[in-house]
Write a protein that holds these residues in place. Sequence first.
Motif, PDB file in Angstrom:
ATOM      1  N   GLN A   9     -55.065  -8.283  19.089  1.00  0.00           N
ATOM      2  CA  GLN A   9     -56.214  -8.165  18.389  1.00  0.00           C
ATOM      3  C   GLN A   9     -56.889  -6.993  18.610  1.00  0.00           C
ATOM      4  O   GLN A   9     -57.510  -6.916  19.507  1.00  0.00           O
ATOM      5  CB  GLN A   9     -56.975  -9.421  18.123  1.00  0.00           C
ATOM      6  N   TRP A  10     -56.670  -5.853  17.696  1.00  0.00           N
ATOM      7  CA  TRP A  10     -57.574  -4.506  17.823  1.00  0.00           C
ATOM      8  C   TRP A  10     -59.011  -5.185  17.339  1.00  0.00           C
ATOM      9  O   TRP A  10     -59.151  -5.579  16.197  1.00  0.00           O
ATOM     10  CB  TRP A  10     -56.939  -3.528  17.109  1.00  0.00           C
ATOM     11  N   VAL A  11     -59.967  -4.688  18.280  1.00  0.00           N
ATOM     12  CA  VAL A  11     -61.535  -4.978  17.796  1.00  0.00           C
ATOM     13  C   VAL A  11     -61.889  -3.541  17.747  1.00  0.00           C
ATOM     14  O   VAL A  11     -62.018  -2.427  18.555  1.00  0.00           O
ATOM     15  CB  VAL A  11     -62.149  -5.475  18.658  1.00  0.00           C
ATOM     16  N   THR A  12     -62.314  -3.149  16.326  1.00  0.00           N
ATOM     17  CA  THR A  12     -62.936  -2.025  15.697  1.00  0.00           C
ATOM     18  C   THR A  12     -64.469  -2.016  16.042  1.00  0.00           C
ATOM     19  O   THR A  12     -65.136  -3.239  16.092  1.00  0.00           O
ATOM     20  CB  THR A  12     -62.465  -1.396  14.880  1.00  0.00           C
ATOM     21  N   LEU A  13     -65.323  -0.899  15.883  1.00  0.00           N
ATOM     22  CA  LEU A  13     -66.735  -0.922  16.248  1.00  0.00           C
ATOM     23  C   LEU A  13     -67.230  -1.986  15.059  1.00  0.00           C
ATOM     24  O   LEU A  13     -68.272  -2.756  15.482  1.00  0.00           O
ATOM     25  CB  LEU A  13     -66.918   0.565  15.636  1.00  0.00           C
ATOM     26  N   THR A  27     -66.928 -10.020  17.089  1.00  0.00           N
ATOM     27  CA  THR A  27     -65.670 -10.880  17.437  1.00  0.00           C
ATOM     28  C   THR A  27     -65.783 -11.748  18.537  1.00  0.00           C
ATOM     29  O   THR A  27     -66.062 -11.322  19.652  1.00  0.00           O
ATOM     30  CB  THR A  27     -64.191  -9.876  17.776  1.00  0.00           C
ATOM     31  N   VAL A  28     -65.541 -13.009  18.394  1.00  0.00           N
ATOM     32  CA  VAL A  28     -65.888 -14.123  19.592  1.00  0.00           C
ATOM     33  C   VAL A  28     -64.721 -14.195  20.546  1.00  0.00           C
ATOM     34  O   VAL A  28     -63.682 -14.066  20.048  1.00  0.00           O
ATOM     35  CB  VAL A  28     -66.095 -15.351  19.003  1.00  0.00           C
ATOM     36  N   LEU A  29     -64.881 -13.976  21.773  1.00  0.00           N
ATOM     37  CA  LEU A  29     -63.991 -14.051  22.875  1.00  0.00           C
ATOM     38  C   LEU A  29     -64.024 -15.426  23.352  1.00  0.00           C
ATOM     39  O   LEU A  29     -65.025 -16.349  23.018  1.00  0.00           O
ATOM     40  CB  LEU A  29     -64.275 -13.132  23.978  1.00  0.00           C
ATOM     41  N   GLN A  30     -62.828 -15.863  23.939  1.00  0.00           N
ATOM     42  CA  GLN A  30     -62.683 -17.336  24.547  1.00  0.00           C
ATOM     43  C   GLN A  30     -62.603 -17.387  26.007  1.00  0.00           C
ATOM     44  O   GLN A  30     -62.094 -16.040  26.635  1.00  0.00           O
ATOM     45  CB  GLN A  30     -61.388 -17.980  24.001  1.00  0.00           C
ATOM     46  N   ASP A  31     -62.900 -18.112  26.698  1.00  0.00           N
ATOM     47  CA  ASP A  31     -63.001 -18.047  28.153  1.00  0.00           C
ATOM     48  C   ASP A  31     -61.454 -18.015  28.513  1.00  0.00           C
ATOM     49  O   ASP A  31     -60.398 -18.303  27.879  1.00  0.00           O
ATOM     50  CB  ASP A  31     -63.323 -19.399  28.679  1.00  0.00           C
ATOM     51  N   ALA A  66     -73.005 -13.761  30.350  1.00  0.00           N
ATOM     52  CA  ALA A  66     -73.696 -14.496  29.217  1.00  0.00           C
ATOM     53  C   ALA A  66     -73.036 -14.080  27.758  1.00  0.00           C
ATOM     54  O   ALA A  66     -73.291 -12.783  27.728  1.00  0.00           O
ATOM     55  CB  ALA A  66     -75.035 -14.789  29.535  1.00  0.00           C
ATOM     56  N   GLY A  67     -72.868 -14.811  26.912  1.00  0.00           N
ATOM     57  CA  GLY A  67     -72.475 -14.531  25.695  1.00  0.00           C
ATOM     58  C   GLY A  67     -71.209 -14.955  25.336  1.00  0.00           C
ATOM     59  O   GLY A  67     -70.433 -15.501  26.132  1.00  0.00           O
ATOM     60  N   GLU A  68     -70.617 -14.543  23.987  1.00  0.00           N
ATOM     61  CA  GLU A  68     -69.478 -14.736  23.583  1.00  0.00           C
ATOM     62  C   GLU A  68     -68.732 -13.489  22.862  1.00  0.00           C
ATOM     63  O   GLU A  68     -67.488 -13.843  22.443  1.00  0.00           O
ATOM     64  CB  GLU A  68     -69.554 -16.113  22.766  1.00  0.00           C
ATOM     65  N   THR A  69     -69.230 -12.737  22.322  1.00  0.00           N
ATOM     66  CA  THR A  69     -68.698 -11.604  21.887  1.00  0.00           C
ATOM     67  C   THR A  69     -68.217 -10.451  22.417  1.00  0.00           C
ATOM     68  O   THR A  69     -68.871 -10.186  23.582  1.00  0.00           O
ATOM     69  CB  THR A  69     -69.697 -11.223  20.634  1.00  0.00           C
TER      70      THR A  69
END
Length: 94
Positions: free
Chosen positions: A68-72, A77-81, A26-29
């Motif tokens: 896409q590097w995701v830092t702290l 950052t929103v993820l997609q299904d 559940a969620g999106e980030t």
Amino acid sequence: MKVHLKIFLPGLPEAIGRRELDVEFAGETVNDLIEHLIEEYGRQARQALYDEKGQWDPVVQILVNGEQWVTLDRFDTVLQDGDDVIFMLMIAGG
């Protein structure tokens, strides 16, 4: 939401039981994904991602869709299904 997770760091695969899996949460980030993993797999998962002071371990890197590097500071950052997410160790060399 469902993402495909690959894990290239110690501790977390042992907590989860494998190095690659589809994770439905559940969620999106990115933060929602991290919270789900800790809730689902417990203390061992937390220890794999956070240092002894309870802070995000800076050697753990997150890569989304191979580009896409995701830092702290970007855990919102929103993820997609269907996204591919990789957790890995920062490697330095020279």
